[in-house]
Design a protein around this motif. Structure first.
Motif, PDB file in Angstrom:
ATOM      1  N   ALA A  84     -17.604 -96.054 117.155  1.00 55.18           N
ATOM      2  CA  ALA A  84     -17.238 -94.799 117.824  1.00 55.18           C
ATOM      3  C   ALA A  84     -17.718 -94.808 119.263  1.00 55.18           C
ATOM      4  O   ALA A  84     -16.974 -94.459 120.191  1.00 55.18           O
ATOM      5  N   LEU A  85     -18.961 -95.235 119.452  1.00 57.85           N
ATOM      6  CA  LEU A  85     -19.502 -95.251 120.807  1.00 57.85           C
ATOM      7  C   LEU A  85     -18.727 -96.216 121.687  1.00 57.85           C
ATOM      8  O   LEU A  85     -18.385 -95.907 122.834  1.00 57.85           O
ATOM      9  N   ALA A  86     -18.443 -97.374 121.133  1.00 55.01           N
ATOM     10  CA  ALA A  86     -17.763 -98.390 121.930  1.00 55.01           C
ATOM     11  C   ALA A  86     -16.389 -97.887 122.343  1.00 55.01           C
ATOM     12  O   ALA A  86     -15.991 -98.004 123.504  1.00 55.01           O
ATOM     13  N   PHE A  87     -15.731 -97.298 121.394  1.00 54.50           N
ATOM     14  CA  PHE A  87     -14.377 -96.862 121.665  1.00 54.50           C
ATOM     15  C   PHE A  87     -14.350 -95.660 122.606  1.00 54.50           C
ATOM     16  O   PHE A  87     -13.581 -95.619 123.562  1.00 54.50           O
ATOM     17  N   TYR A  88     -15.219 -94.690 122.356  1.00 54.90           N
ATOM     18  CA  TYR A  88     -15.134 -93.447 123.103  1.00 54.90           C
ATOM     19  C   TYR A  88     -15.994 -93.423 124.362  1.00 54.90           C
ATOM     20  O   TYR A  88     -15.781 -92.594 125.227  1.00 54.90           O
ATOM     21  N   LEU A  89     -16.987 -94.255 124.428  1.00 53.19           N
ATOM     22  CA  LEU A  89     -17.826 -94.184 125.625  1.00 53.19           C
ATOM     23  C   LEU A  89     -17.985 -95.529 126.340  1.00 53.19           C
ATOM     24  O   LEU A  89     -17.855 -95.598 127.549  1.00 53.19           O
ATOM     25  N   VAL A  90     -18.247 -96.575 125.576  1.00 54.82           N
ATOM     26  CA  VAL A  90     -18.547 -97.836 126.251  1.00 54.82           C
ATOM     27  C   VAL A  90     -17.317 -98.385 126.969  1.00 54.82           C
ATOM     28  O   VAL A  90     -17.360 -98.694 128.157  1.00 54.82           O
ATOM     29  N   TYR A  91     -16.235 -98.417 126.213  1.00 55.61           N
ATOM     30  CA  TYR A  91     -15.023 -98.937 126.830  1.00 55.61           C
ATOM     31  C   TYR A  91     -14.621 -98.118 128.062  1.00 55.61           C
ATOM     32  O   TYR A  91     -14.409 -98.677 129.146  1.00 55.61           O
TER      33      TYR A  91
ATOM     34  N   ILE B 223     -18.959 -85.209 110.244  1.00 57.14           N
ATOM     35  CA  ILE B 223     -18.770 -86.666 110.324  1.00 57.14           C
ATOM     36  C   ILE B 223     -19.764 -87.331 111.279  1.00 57.14           C
ATOM     37  O   ILE B 223     -20.408 -88.307 110.903  1.00 57.14           O
ATOM     38  N   PRO B 224     -19.918 -86.811 112.486  1.00 56.59           N
ATOM     39  CA  PRO B 224     -20.899 -87.479 113.349  1.00 56.59           C
ATOM     40  C   PRO B 224     -22.311 -87.430 112.794  1.00 56.59           C
ATOM     41  O   PRO B 224     -23.086 -88.368 112.988  1.00 56.59           O
TER      42      PRO B 224
ATOM     43  N   GLY C  65     -17.218 -89.572 118.671  1.00 55.32           N
ATOM     44  CA  GLY C  65     -17.626 -90.482 119.732  1.00 55.32           C
ATOM     45  C   GLY C  65     -18.530 -89.817 120.752  1.00 55.32           C
ATOM     46  O   GLY C  65     -19.576 -90.337 121.112  1.00 55.32           O
ATOM     47  N   PHE C  66     -18.128 -88.628 121.172  1.00 56.42           N
ATOM     48  CA  PHE C  66     -18.873 -87.978 122.258  1.00 56.42           C
ATOM     49  C   PHE C  66     -20.220 -87.439 121.801  1.00 56.42           C
ATOM     50  O   PHE C  66     -21.157 -87.355 122.579  1.00 56.42           O
ATOM     51  N   GLY C  67     -20.323 -87.051 120.536  1.00 55.30           N
ATOM     52  CA  GLY C  67     -21.587 -86.485 120.065  1.00 55.30           C
ATOM     53  C   GLY C  67     -22.543 -87.540 119.526  1.00 55.30           C
ATOM     54  O   GLY C  67     -23.691 -87.253 119.245  1.00 55.30           O
ATOM     55  N   MET C  68     -22.031 -88.762 119.393  1.00 54.40           N
ATOM     56  CA  MET C  68     -22.779 -89.787 118.669  1.00 54.40           C
ATOM     57  C   MET C  68     -24.126 -90.119 119.299  1.00 54.40           C
ATOM     58  O   MET C  68     -25.152 -90.193 118.618  1.00 54.40           O
ATOM     59  N   SER C  69     -24.147 -90.304 120.608  1.00 59.64           N
ATOM     60  CA  SER C  69     -25.404 -90.782 121.189  1.00 59.64           C
ATOM     61  C   SER C  69     -26.502 -89.736 121.042  1.00 59.64           C
ATOM     62  O   SER C  69     -27.630 -90.061 120.686  1.00 59.64           O
ATOM     63  N   LEU C  70     -26.152 -88.498 121.269  1.00 57.15           N
ATOM     64  CA  LEU C  70     -27.164 -87.452 121.120  1.00 57.15           C
ATOM     65  C   LEU C  70     -27.639 -87.389 119.667  1.00 57.15           C
ATOM     66  O   LEU C  70     -28.831 -87.272 119.395  1.00 57.15           O
TER      67      LEU C  70
ATOM     68  N   GLN D   3     -24.039 -79.512 117.439  1.00 55.05           N
ATOM     69  CA  GLN D   3     -22.721 -80.112 117.389  1.00 55.05           C
ATOM     70  C   GLN D   3     -21.699 -79.018 117.075  1.00 55.05           C
ATOM     71  O   GLN D   3     -20.631 -78.970 117.675  1.00 55.05           O
ATOM     72  N   PHE D   4     -22.063 -78.153 116.167  1.00 57.14           N
ATOM     73  CA  PHE D   4     -21.155 -77.068 115.823  1.00 57.14           C
ATOM     74  C   PHE D   4     -20.836 -76.250 117.074  1.00 57.14           C
ATOM     75  O   PHE D   4     -19.679 -75.985 117.383  1.00 57.14           O
ATOM     76  N   LEU D   5     -21.884 -75.883 117.778  1.00 61.09           N
ATOM     77  CA  LEU D   5     -21.687 -75.062 118.964  1.00 61.09           C
ATOM     78  C   LEU D   5     -20.857 -75.779 119.997  1.00 61.09           C
ATOM     79  O   LEU D   5     -19.952 -75.215 120.607  1.00 61.09           O
ATOM     80  N   TRP D   6     -21.186 -77.013 120.188  1.00 62.23           N
ATOM     81  CA  TRP D   6     -20.540 -77.760 121.249  1.00 62.23           C
ATOM     82  C   TRP D   6     -19.054 -77.908 120.947  1.00 62.23           C
ATOM     83  O   TRP D   6     -18.206 -77.688 121.803  1.00 62.23           O
TER      84      TRP D   6
END
Ligand SMILES: Nc1ncnc2c1ncn2[C@@H]1O[C@H](COP(=O)(O)OP(=O)(O)OP(=O)(O)O)[C@@H](O)[C@H]1O
Ligand SMILES: Nc1ncnc2c1ncn2[C@@H]1O[C@H](COP(=O)(O)OP(=O)(O)OP(=O)(O)O)[C@@H](O)[C@H]1O
Ligand SMILES: [Mg+2]
Ligand SMILES: [Mg+2]
Lengths: 326, 308, 361, 407, 361
Positions: free
Chosen positions: A52-59, B114-115, B178-183, B233-236
């Motif tokens: 997910a990270l690679a696809f949505y952010l890294v790339y 999911i995240p 994808g966007f929430g994953m790193s946090l 995540q819900f809020l965001w």
């Protein structure tokens, strides 16, 4: 109704699929011969996250790095021109300074206030604890458009003589002074600070929730031991609780720091950077969506990524320290 | 505690009943000092005043809101008469909020769940498994925190276009994953590091696989952090405008934010009065979620596990 | 430096069906070393925690000296405590753990260092002063917990099984050190232990608890020699006292066919169903001819110094387990043998079978 | 498919627009009805912030079929990226465009080719006044800029504050000031100069701009000419600026603003309900009586992004003079077609406003919408704000704007 | 069901100056009950944890049966373990804690319930099955930890001081139960304890460790009767063996003026400085006239069953502490008296003072 059911079905399928994915991955690892299973399993566990990270952010991030060396429409190569243009522009330098100011103030205040609320509310009776935390949390639930309206009602300015509908000016005029155009007051960056107040208002709840979770996790034993050792509540807090939730404090600090580095909505909604309130995030947003200057926007992101290096460095050290206790 | 009780010693007449006092001692922290109460009270006051302003304004006709401050309501009862639910009515009907609400839920629930699941797995691996590249990979997560998600819109949309995903719910879910994953990874791993290691060891001895340890031990013990992240995540997602706009667009699948923005706001900031009402309506669910999650912030979740 | 008085102090854990300690009455003299013993879960830790101010006292009062402390916060009670679960500060080094209380009390730096060093030496922790608790063995952690208490000079010590994870040698050593320290400082001490030897050797008095209720508070020897009731009789002493049911009539007790010799007091007071108690070491071997209680040997335990013979005495429907201590240097008997034992009247404890009360002198 | 967006290769024609909600509703109704007659599926959606969306989707090769965009600058970006379809004769028949108000067609031309087609017009060279008080005071609509200055002085002498002026508008703060500039530059310099200025052939730091600024300074920024004085302007929101105009004793008398302002969103409800009795309007006067009389305007430009039969058919619907028949009676819609049935406009006021445009020499598109985003939605706004609030000298502001112009 | 073999297994904690266990060699027979004893911090837990797979083995190998498990994850080793720090699942009830391993092994519901019930009964935990660990006393927690292991039928049990927090009665009881269970199941067991009695009674063999190194592995009685070196001699037995320095010459050892009787083997082998060891119970009181080691009594400890006399023997610059066990029924002596003690040659252990090795038979 059909729509609701359809939505429901997708939701269930979506969530189910996620669980099944892991189940399958796990099974996959388990059919491997023993040694491989254990070597591979960690990677299988982080695989979906990194996919997910690679696809949505890294790339996209890599693409961004490339774009930062291209022109505004990402067509021709321009070398480091985007960077030199940006860094040499006086406006951008001001923007950097402002951003730095935000980075200096907001994370710190967020942690301190968030911690204060978390710890003080923690000592109230459960009813009041719940109530006060909900109140502090409330702003987080408001979208940024709504927040703009809310703070419009606080900072609003009307010429002298007219009824003020901004709370601050109502107070100021009630005290007999002329109304102040708050968001225009760039002396000592007052307007920037006022915008920070807005962000703080909206964000303390976040810090509070995380820190509250951490505080609740501090072993009660150690607090009891400290009480027996004659520590006052304040000493317990600083010598026993804080060190044990230090990891969470750092987490909150870094998250806030990073989110401040790319903050834009507050500034965008309230001033869009006028009167010397611009910050990098807003500049990026404008470059991308107002000026359609992909090159400049990309180079801003690259600068941001570079700026996280010290943060990463701190994290490494933090880990090392953590592990040295083991 | 008071000097009078000190002298009771030999007298023995003081009935224990009268002295009985409920205090949360032993469990939680000490009773709050007045200072603590006052500080909390002040903060709460400061925090809620703007919200009250918004709340009252949402019932006022635009002209009223534009000519007098909301606080004047407290001493001008005449203005109360002009307050009404018009803004709410308009907001609900114009913005088609019913459908939008369902859409928002359909987007938000999986985009929250999911995240969390994926990140929790990753955080687990980072915390409880040894593997080469562990730290480096984790630090990559930290550095990705700073990447604004807008840069991903174009490339992702391109790919979505190829697979006919644009405009579907999964398109937004995945984007939020994808966007929430790193946090999520960052928060969860930092929390999991505080769990008592020997409990995990004990489960290993009991023959639990990583999968089982994850679901039966680590998740239940991480409940506060999971709840905290779930709230964010819900809020965001709930308050997100851009991701939904780009990947779902306006129309029948649009979530509340998009509906409110596009159906209520006119040019040059018109429709502010509807925004106050719409804003309040959209706030309700997050608050409910927060209240529901609050009970997961429990003290001593791991108490009694180990000694030492 | 202070007496400690519990007046019907009660602790009822929220949500529990019954109070953990329904109401304890206990007076501990100034400077006294009071040992608290009792079966696991009987409320020892709860009692200590009430005294320390860590558990709310639901009813009743607690005094330290003349001062009522029932609702005083722990820090104002000036008590040092060793927690059963150690409760070390995980983020502090061993030295800092021990120094914490002194820091709180603003003890000057030099003195603090010195006191920590002394305690560390006493507990054999010198090498580990810079380590965090995580990197210590179980026994080392326990010693740190101990060290944290003994660096202080409080009004009272509360120690909850402070030596349970130490090896015998270390334990004997530390036991002696604690006893000496306590005597030197004259600090009133409440000490929970499961170790009979500790209870017997360290305590000025021993309080025996069961199900939250005090059974007997007495000097160690009295406890051993004149247990006040069946519970204490069975609890104190290891291996435990042989308790055999019998029937009293005409000043004599019969256990099966064996007539147990009893003292005069008991002879007068007993009647109906009684329980007679004889400590393992009080049995004397006899022969079949001489008469005595027949014991069929099941297990023989050799401990080096001495040994115990475990057996059953299958007498008229009251099969009882019997333990006999034999002076070691072995081979007296083997499993399966039947041996005969008897004892003297002054070694026999007689209890009422229903109330459990002591009947003999 | 759950989605409402996307889907460029199905038959549905997707139209994204960002017009005012009421106007949008009317147009949508009409478009859907017409399309249905022709058997075409349309999906007409309003988005509030089309700029962000449209370029993103275009870059991702996922554009809607038709976008209705209020900013030519954005269309320029699309054209630059080669993603717009030229509106040739076979797409939009020339005869449908014959009655277009002068200048409106040109607004959609880039490099001489037609890419945007105006479907709804805004008129900006308007000055509103409180009709009742005005009639009582006996003021008259000025014929020239000089007259306007005189009127201003007159009102001041009568003890009133002549101008309502506020440029605060959140993220877009400053734009009302740029409208003033544009109107003045096209009047002092003429249409050609205006167009050169807009395309930066004439810099900001030039005489005609300075002349405009000087006029503005005298008319607006002089002491007592606006409520609260110069300081207040930047912090008074444009829609709150005229609030006091309707008082029994007007707090200010003249308000230069686009036609969209006549709405309950911006003006008090009772005023809008009785627009014809309460609101007076005159066109912003030319520099000289009878001289060149351009009008500053704006509008929503339909752009064709996907070329297929259905979308072409819909383009034709959009070009039709009757497109606005549903929208006009219920909103502030003004058709760019001079042949539009003006009786459909809901009020005399609206007809008056439409006439200002229909009778002008030429409608010149709002310059800030034509300039590159860095300037038109960036420095132009912000520097004007800095100058008006007195934080910065005029020259410095103008230089900065020039500097910010992208190469 | 399986032998356990350590082959030079080494554990070096990251960051430590020296290995906690430098390389242990130990073979445990199938079904054997091996007790591990040693001073606190000597590496017992580390050894267990290596066996269980919780600590990385830095060097060497470990086998269970024929299978090398050195790098196998814990769950594939089929070992049940009682952790020294309990390591309970805090969010599960007592019953769930105990049932967890069975669930993992997919034991059917009914059997699982039954096995948990049995274990709970054995450990006296029936009332607490629904409680969370948080609401248990220290001893109850320890019993849960124990219960978690004994519900299983693993290849091996690892128990790290499983009874340290139990009262004497409970401990004796549980000890017997464990021993029985182990025998019934025939499961190879490694058991760490500090309790001498446990070590002596439970172990088929006892391994004595010091500083990570095995000192002696032998049956309990052998360990007691023939400690292989000074360390074992001092460690096994409580109170510890009296160790007195002496000088050997001509087949005789002199401690001060007292000539210690030694056996023939020792007499042959010893020379120079030696240490003689005599267990407290091996002293025999004599009189001044008869001769013997003079001991000045300092403390008398009465334990009920018997007592110990502590004293110093101030002989020619080698003042040694001496402990003498006296059969109780007291008043033989009081502090300050001087008593004389002696012993027999076969009760005397002679060690080389430098190497610590045993010299006597
Ligand atoms: N995580 C660690 N890091 C560094 N050193 C450690 C760690 N754990 C234990 N040690 C050290 O290793 C040595 C052996 O520890 P271990 O826990 O095996 O002792 P033990 O024999 O079980 O002692 P105890 O009877 O006190 O439990 C000790 O000196 C201890 O301080
Ligand atoms: N927090 C609690 N909530 C409910 N019951 C509790 C709680 N803590 C202890 N108990 C119960 O109270 C009783 C007394 O507990 P306490 O800890 O005082 O026992 P203890 O005598 O110290 O036992 P041990 O020797 O096993 O440590 C026990 O039965 C225990 O289960
Ligand atoms: Mg206890
Ligand atoms: Mg250990």
């Amino acid at each position: 109704m059909i729509k609701v059911i359809a939505a429901l079905v997708t939701v269930v399928v979506g969530i189910g699929a996620a669980i099944v994915l892991y189940w399958v991955l796990n099974k996959l690892a388990e059919v491997l011969p023993g040694k491989w299973e254990h070597r591979l399993k960690p990677y299988l566990y982080i695989l979906p996250a990194y996919a997910a990270l690679a696809f949505y952010l890294v790339y996209p991030a890599i693409q961004t790095v490339v774009y930062s060396f291209k022109d505004s429409a990402s067509q021709g190569w321009v070398g480091i021109e985007n960077y030199t243009d940006l860094l040499s522009s006086e406006g951008f330098q001001q923007t950097l300074i402002n951003t730095f100011l935000w980075m200096l103030v907001v994370p710190f205040v967020t942690v301190v206030l968030g911690l204060a609320v978390a710890v003080l509310a923690d000592r109230l009776t459960p009813k009041f604890e719940k109530a006060s935390k909900t109140i502090i949390f409330l702003p987080m639930a408001i979208s940024f458009v709504g927040a703009g309206t809310v703070w419009g009602l606080v900072y609003d300015y009307r010429p002298p003589g007219r009824d003020q509908i901004g709370l601050q000016n109502a107070i100021v005029t009630a005290l007999g002074f002329d109304p102040i155009a708050w968001l225009d007051k760039s002396d000592f960056h007052l307007n920037s600070f006022l915008l920070m107040v807005m962000l703080l208002w909206a964000q303390i709840g976040f810090a509070m929730v995380l820190l509250s979770a951490a505080i609740k996790g501090v072993p009660v034993d150690t607090i009891e031991a400290a009480r027996i050792d004659g520590a006052t509540e304040r000493q317990i807090f600083f010598s026993v609780v804080v060190p044990q939730i230090w990891g969470s404090i750092v987490t909150v600090f870094i998250i806030t720091l990073i989110s401040v580095m790319k903050v834009f909505d507050v500034v965008y909604v309230m001033t869009n950077g006028r009167a010397n309130t611009n910050v990098i995030g807003n500049e990026f947003f404008n470059q991308l969506f107002t000026n359609f200057n992909t090159g400049a926007a990309a180079s801003i992101v690259v600068l941001l990524m570079l700026a996280t290096i010290p943060i990463m460095w701190y994290q490494v050290r933090h880990f090392r320290r953590e592990e040295s206790l083991a | 505690m008071s000097s009078s009780t000190q002298t009771v010693a030999g007298v023995g007449t003081a009935t224990p009943r009268t002295m009985r006092r409920k205090s949360p001692r032993g469990g939680g922290l000490e009773k709050p000092s007045w200072l603590a109460r006052i500080v909390v009270a002040i903060l709460c006051f400061l925090w809620i005043v703007p919200v009250i302003g918004l709340f009252l304004t949402s019932f006022r006709p635009l002209d009223d809101a534009n000519t007098s401050g909301w606080w004047t309501l407290f001493w001008t009862p005449s203005a109360w008469g002009r307050m009404n639910l018009d803004n709410y009515e308009t907001a609900i009907t114009e913005a088609n909020l019913g459908t939008a609400f369902v859409n928002s839920l359909a987007i938000t629930l999986p985009a929250t769940f999911i995240p969390i699941l994926i990140a929790a797995f990753a955080a687990y691996a980072f915390t409880f498994m040894e593997f080469p590249g562990r730290n480096v990979l984790f630090l990559a997560v930290v550095s990705l925190l700073v990447v604004p998600n807008y840069i991903a819109f174009v490339p992702i949309l391109k790919i979505y276009g190829d697979y006919q995903l644009t405009g579907t719910f999964p398109a937004v879910w995945l984007a939020h994953v994808g966007f929430g994953m790193s946090l999520a990874i960052y928060i969860l791993r930092n929390h999991m590091a505080t769990l008592p290691k020997s409990v995990i060891e004990s489960a290993k001895i009991d023959g639990a696989s990583h999968f089982q340890i994850f679901f039966r031990l680590v998740l239940p013990m991480s409940v506060p952090a999971l709840a905290a992240f779930a709230i964010f995540q819900f809020l965001w997602v709930w308050n997100d405008l851009l991701v939904a706009l780009v990947f779902i667009g306006p129309g029948e699948s649009a979530p509340i934010t998009v509906a409110v923005r596009n159906n209520l706001m006119g040019q040059a900031g018109a429709g502010q009065e509807l925004i106050t009402a719409g804003g309040f309506l959209t706030m309700v669910l997050p608050i409910v979620v927060f209240l529901a999650m609050q009970r997961y912030f429990i003290r001593g979740l791991t108490a009694g596990a180990v000694k030492g | 430096m202070a007496t400690i008085t519990f007046k019907k102090a009660q602790r009822w854990y929220p949500g529990a069906d019954e109070p953990a300690v329904p109401g304890i009455d206990l007076e501990i003299k100034d400077g006294e070393f009071m040992v608290l013993v009792g079966p696991s879960g009987c409320g020892k830790s709860t009692t200590l925690r009430m005294l320390a101010g860590l558990e709310e006292v639901n009813e009743g009062q607690i005094f330290i000296g003349d001062r009522e402390v029932t609702h005083l916060p722990p820090k104002d009670r000036d008590i040092a405590m060793v927690f059963q679960n150690y409760a070390l500060y995980p983020h502090m080094s061993v030295a800092d753990n021990m120094a914490f209380a002194l820091k709180m009390a603003k003890v000057p730096d030099a003195e603090r260092k010195q006191r920590v060093a002394e305690a560390a030496k006493m507990l054999g922790l010198e090498e580990y002063l810079d380590r965090k608790p995580k990197a210590l063995s179980g026994g080392q952690r326990q010693r740190v917990a101990m060290g944290r208490a003994i660096v202080r000079q409080p009004q009272a010590f509360c120690m909850d099984e402070p030596l349970s994870n130490l090896d015998a040698k270390m334990r004997v050593q530390t036991r002696t050190d604690i006893a000496k320290l306590q005597r030197d400082l004259g600090v009133t001490t409440v000490y929970v232990t499961h170790d009979q030897v500790e209870a017997m050797t360290m305590g000025d008095r021993v309080a025996v608890m069961d199900k939250g209720v005090l059974q007997q508070v007495d000097t160690p020897l009295n406890l051993y020699d004149r247990p006040a009731n069946l519970f204490v009789a069975g609890f104190i002493g290891s291996p435990q006292m042989n308790l055999l049911e019998g029937v009293a009539s005409d000043g004599a007790v019969k256990v099966g066919g064996y007539e147990v010799p009893v003292d005069a007091t008991a002879a007068k007071r007993m009647s109906g169903r009684v329980v007679v108690g004889v400590r393992p070491e009080s049995w004397r071997l006899t022969t079949k001819e001489e008469g005595g209680l027949p014991v069929e040997v099941t297990v023989i335990e050799e401990l080096g110094a001495d040994g115990f013979v475990y057996g059953t005495s299958d007498v008229e429907g009251t099969p009882g387990n019997v333990i006999v201590r034999v002076v070691s240097k072995r081979d007296h008997t083997t499993a399966g043998d039947t041996i005969y034992v008897t004892t003297e009247p002054d070694q026999v404890h007689v209890f009422d079978a229903d109330t459990g009360e002591r009947l003999s002198d | 498919a759950l989605g409402g967006g996307g889907g460029d290769d199905d038959d549905t024609v997707e139209i994204l627009a960002t017009t005012d909600p009421l106007v949008f509703d009317g147009l949508k109704k009409k478009i859907e009805a017409e399309a249905e007659d022709q058997g075409i599926d349309v999906n007409v959606q309003r988005v509030d912030n089309i700029n962000q969306l449209i370029l993103t989707r275009i870059q991702a090769n996922d554009p809607p079929d038709i976008a209705v965009i209020p900013q030519p600058g954005v269309i320029q970006q699309i054209v630059d990226r080669d993603k717009a379809v030229e509106l040739t004769d076979d797409i939009v028949p020339a005869d449908a465009l014959e009655d277009m108000t002068p200048g409106t067609l040109e607004a959609g031309q880039f490099d001489g080719k037609q890419y945007g087609l105006m479907i709804s017009m805004n008129v900006k060279s308007l000055v509103f006044y409180p009709k009742k008080a005005w009639d009582k005071a006996g003021y008259e609509a000025p014929e020239t800029l000089e007259d306007l200055q005189k009127l201003t002085d007159q009102i001041k002498q009568d003890g009133g504050t002549p101008w309502c002026f506020g440029i605060e508008s959140g993220a877009a703060t400053g734009w009302p000031a740029t409208d003033w500039f544009e109107d003045l530059v096209m009047r002092f310099g003429g249409a050609d100069t205006y167009e050169q200025w807009v395309s930066h052939e004439i810099p900001f730091n030039s005489d005609v701009v300075k002349e405009s600024a000087a006029y503005m300074e005298e008319l607006l920024l002089a002491k007592g000419n606006v409520p609260g004085g110069r300081q207040a302007i930047a912090n008074t929101s444009f829609d709150a600026a005229e609030d006091t105009m309707w008082d029994a004793k007007p707090g200010c008398w003249l308000y230069k603003q686009g036609n969209f302002i006549v709405s309950k969103d911006f003006m008090p409800e009772n005023i809008v309900d009785n627009a014809d009795e309460e609101i007076g309007v005159f066109g912003f006067p030319p520099a000289e009586a009878g001289g060149e009389n351009p009008v500053l305007g704006g509008g929503d430009l339909a752009t064709l992004l996907e070329d297929n039969d259905n979308s072409r058919a819909v383009m034709e619907i959009l070009a039709d003079v009757d497109l606005g028949t549903d929208a006009a009676p219920t909103s502030s819609f003004i058709s760019p077609h001079t042949g539009f049935d003006t009786s459909l406009y809901p009020s005399e006021l609206t007809r008056q406003i439409a006439d200002v445009a229909y009778q002008s020499d030429v409608v010149l598109f709002d310059g800030s919408d034509l300039m590159p985003g860095e300037v038109g939605a960036g420095t132009f706004w912000s520097q004007m704000t800095d100058w008006i609030s007195g934080r910065q000298q005029l020259n410095e502001s103008l230089t900065k704007i020039d500097e910010s112009w992208p190469n």
